[in-house]
Design an enzyme around this catalytic site. Structure first.
Site: not given
Length: 406
Positions: A268, A271, A296, A320, A349
């Site tokens: 991540d 982000k 992101h 992902h 996730d």
């Protein structure tokens, strides 16, 4: 939002982005230098290739290795170096004697103390005064010297120079300090290569230490991201732990599992480009805000793609949020177009996101999360990976323990 608050947020995001860029330079230098250490067959070649690898990254204009001589002046001689500012070291006088003014710079201090010496800004550092004018000529604004040991005795020092002031924070210094130690190991290993049978083992150990340093820096990058979003603090780490537990259940090798762990720790990172007020918004996001968040995956790929990892970390991060039926993002990939690491991250996730608290809703719990991945198995999520996740759930408290990890 007030103009002052917006300026503060913009400044914070710019600082976070710059910190990531600096770590990216150091990571790239470390990765390239690791390859140089592994293939070098002579001491001169090792020094030259390691310095070349460092100087080819980011804003590093010069890297050189100095040897601590035991003459009357305790001279630091140049063993080798590389970079656009290599002429800087042609005529400089450097010593590691504390009685000599030329021993007050990063080379002399790091050799004497056995610890890194950072020059945050060459324009104002008192100890660097002797070289300030020359450094200005080559655009040098900051430097770090890291000691290279020859057993218990000082061999010399690794010096790196940047065009940017304050280019060497704690994480970057730790990386280059580790690299300097590995140069010491490498120099000794090459010196013994015709006498010892365990040369290969030495190089394997060097690689393992460098991998450990790479892993530590990846974790530092993840922590930087999580400081911006306290509601999901620990999210990336939990996803990494769930993903690697699934990989082990599937029989993956240690190396493949390590690569997956690193991807999970930064999945991540993109982000960083999303405004903090959106990441921490206590209500559901608008369509526009959701699209900004979804970017992101692409942003993370752009941040990581030029770092020469030993594994395709950037692609794992990029994919992902892809789904087997093509309903994911950012590319709408289907089936075998999605790498296996990304498929595992997708399952991990989903579990973590549903089982833990979010700003706009309370945690739904692990059981609800597992029901969700079961419902999507074979359509959006890989069925074999979902099965492995249920094996973890059924064999004990593995998943629950990870979810409860802070």
């Amino acid at each position: 939002m007030s103009t002052k608050l917006k300026m503060t947020l913009d400044a914070a995001e710019a600082a976070a982005q710059l910190a990531i860029e600096k770590r990216s330079w150091a990571l790239s230098a470390l990765s390239e230098a690791a390859a140089a250490l592994a293939r070098a067959e002579s001491q001169d070649l090792l020094v030259q290739e390691v310095c070349g690898a460092i100087a080819s990254q980011g804003r590093y204009v010069l890297a050189w290795v100095g040897k601590a001589e035991n003459d009357d002046n305790k001279t630091v001689s140049v063993v080798g170096g590389a970079g656009s500012a290599i002429a800087y070291v042609k005529n400089i006088a450097v010593s590691w004697s504390e009685q000599n003014v030329s021993g007050m710079g990063p080379a002399g201090v790091s050799i004497r103390s056995g610890k890194p010496c950072v020059i945050a800004d060459t324009e104002v550092d008192v100890g660097f005064a002797s070289w300030k004018e020359l450094a200005r000529t080559f655009g040098i604004r900051s430097a770090v010297g890291c000691p290279i040991q020859d057993g218990k005795l000082p061999f010399g020092t690794l010096l790196i120079y940047s065009q940017e002031p304050n280019a060497f924070g704690p994480e970057e210094v730790l990386l280059f300090e580790s690299l300097a130690k590995e140069i010491g190991f490498g120099l000794r290993a090459i010196d013994r290569q015709h006498k010892l049978d365990d040369q290969i083992l030495e190089k394997v150990k060097i690689q393992e230490r460098l991998s450990a340093a790479l892993r530590s820096t990846i974790e530092a990058m993840a922590k930087t991201m999580e400081w911006r979003d306290p509601y999901t603090a620990g999210h990336q780490k939990r996803v990494a732990f769930i993903a690697t537990s699934i990989a082990k259940k599937l029989g993956w090798s240690d190396e493949a599992t390590q690569a997956l762990y690193m991807a999970g720790m930064v999945h991540d990172i993109g982000k960083v480009a999303v405004p903090s007020e959106i990441l921490t918004k206590p209500t559901h996001l608008t369509d526009l805000e959701m699209r900004m968040v979804q970017e992101h995956a692409e942003t993370g790929y752009q941040i990581l793609k030029d770092i020469p990892f030993p594994w395709p970390i950037a692609e794992m991060v990029h994919q992902h949020h892809e789904r087997l039926d093509g309903s994911g993002y950012p590319k709408g990939l289907k089936g075998d177009q999605i790498c296996m690491e990304a498929r595992i991250l997708a399952v991990a996730d989903t579990i973590e996101a549903m089982a833990t608290h979010r700003p706009y809703r309370p945690a739904r719990g692990l059981n609800v999360a597992m029901e969700e991945i079961r419902a999507e198995a074979g359509t959006k999520l890989d069925a074999k990976i979902v099965d492995a996740a249920f094996e973890l759930l059924n064999e004990g408290n593995t998943l629950q323990a990870i979810i409860e990890t802070q």
